[in-house]
Design an enzyme around this catalytic site. Sequence first.
Site, PDB file in Angstrom:
ATOM      1  N   THR A 168      43.538  32.021 -14.475  1.00 13.62           N
ATOM      2  CA  THR A 168      44.971  32.172 -14.694  1.00 13.62           C
ATOM      3  C   THR A 168      45.403  33.458 -14.001  1.00 13.62           C
ATOM      4  O   THR A 168      44.584  34.141 -13.376  1.00 13.62           O
ATOM      5  CB  THR A 168      45.320  32.234 -16.189  1.00 13.62           C
ATOM      6  OG1 THR A 168      44.927  33.514 -16.718  1.00 13.62           O
ATOM      7  CG2 THR A 168      44.601  31.138 -16.979  1.00 13.62           C
ATOM      8  N   CYS A 169      46.690  33.794 -14.133  1.00 17.07           N
ATOM      9  CA  CYS A 169      47.162  35.021 -13.495  1.00 17.07           C
ATOM     10  C   CYS A 169      46.531  36.265 -14.098  1.00 17.07           C
ATOM     11  O   CYS A 169      46.555  37.327 -13.486  1.00 17.07           O
ATOM     12  CB  CYS A 169      48.686  35.104 -13.588  1.00 17.07           C
ATOM     13  SG  CYS A 169      49.335  34.996 -15.266  1.00 17.07           S
TER      14      CYS A 169
END
Length: 415
Positions: free
Chosen positions: A47-48
């Site tokens: 994910t980010c």
Amino acid sequence: MRVVMTGLSHHTAPLEMRERLSITSETLPEALGTLQRHAGHGVIVGTCNRTEVYTLAPSLERGQHAIERFIEEQFDLEVEAVRKHLYTLEQSEAVAHLFRVASGLDSQILGESEVLGQVRDAFSAARKVGGSGGVMAHLFHSALRTGKRARTETAIGRNALSLSRACVALARRAIGTTEGKRVLIIGVGEASRLAGLALRDAGAASIVIANRTPANAAELARELDAEVAPLDNLASLLAQADLAVTATAAPDFILSASLIDEATAGRNGAPLAIMDMAVPRDVDPAAAAVPGVHVYTLDDVESLAEANRQQRESEARQVEAIVAEETAKFRQWWKARGVTPTIAAIRHDAEEIRAAEVARTVERMDGLSEDDARRIEQMTKALVKKLLHQPTAHLRERNDESVTQSARQLFGLDE
């Protein structure tokens, strides 16, 4: 075998380090192939704000070693350069951690909803290459169920601050308001879509979507009632915008400091807010020094996230209870998975020995009637059943991994 997870996140690593170990949707298939060479199977949750690798291994040490070799090959670096930022968990701790991630409890923004979809996408990608069957499939199905329960049984996600809403809040901090403002969105992924929806609902006057392939932006443009533009002249597009959101999967900066300086030349000092929601970053950090330009990254979300976290603590406690319950369910499933095949193997081996001995004995007994042969068959089956009843009942009742392993050694099942 044991569940082993190694990764890093916003809890342990700065943005610069998370960039070095980031995996995008474009690089994920290649990364899964690399992981298979080292660990045989597994799932990569990227994910980010995190990169985590889940796999199965005979021991914690072997699992950690396999994942570290994957990191070295995939990211072309020595693991020692990042070891202080890594964390490794096994068994119930790894399971509970994944369930917390899927529930939004471990996110930078507590309760945010995007992470559940990201876990689902990670599992789907691994399944496509054959890396998520058996235990991994059960683990991730359980994680997705936990995340869904958190959404439906608590208010953890109700009106929670999301990454897209954080964009709106940060934009208002920089330019005062989003109402009547011109928005430029670079990229057409889910982060771009959510930011566009939030900014539209916050009163943006116009939205332009810039993408390398304009045709790919058409569907998002229809949803947002936006215009589409190519990336050929980003300086001109930035010059006309009050707010830019960029969330691409580009490996290098797409907005350099010189390009942003050029874009601001004709703005007469009007502020420009740029939300860099990408990992790796899309915006050269040096751009923050350009007069009138406000650059925000994922790390700038932290102050907003803390206030959100305090508001949602009571809901988080309810989600933690769900995570604990689902982790206990998985632990019971894991134990049953170990003891049931062991009992079946003990009975199978005993039956093979019994059948072979009866056949050998009957063959030597000349003139034995069919009724007598049947009686010998029934008697020996009953004898084996009674002899195995107590130890197998004890195994099932204890359902303890160490006891099960001792039984496998005693009965020679692993030889």
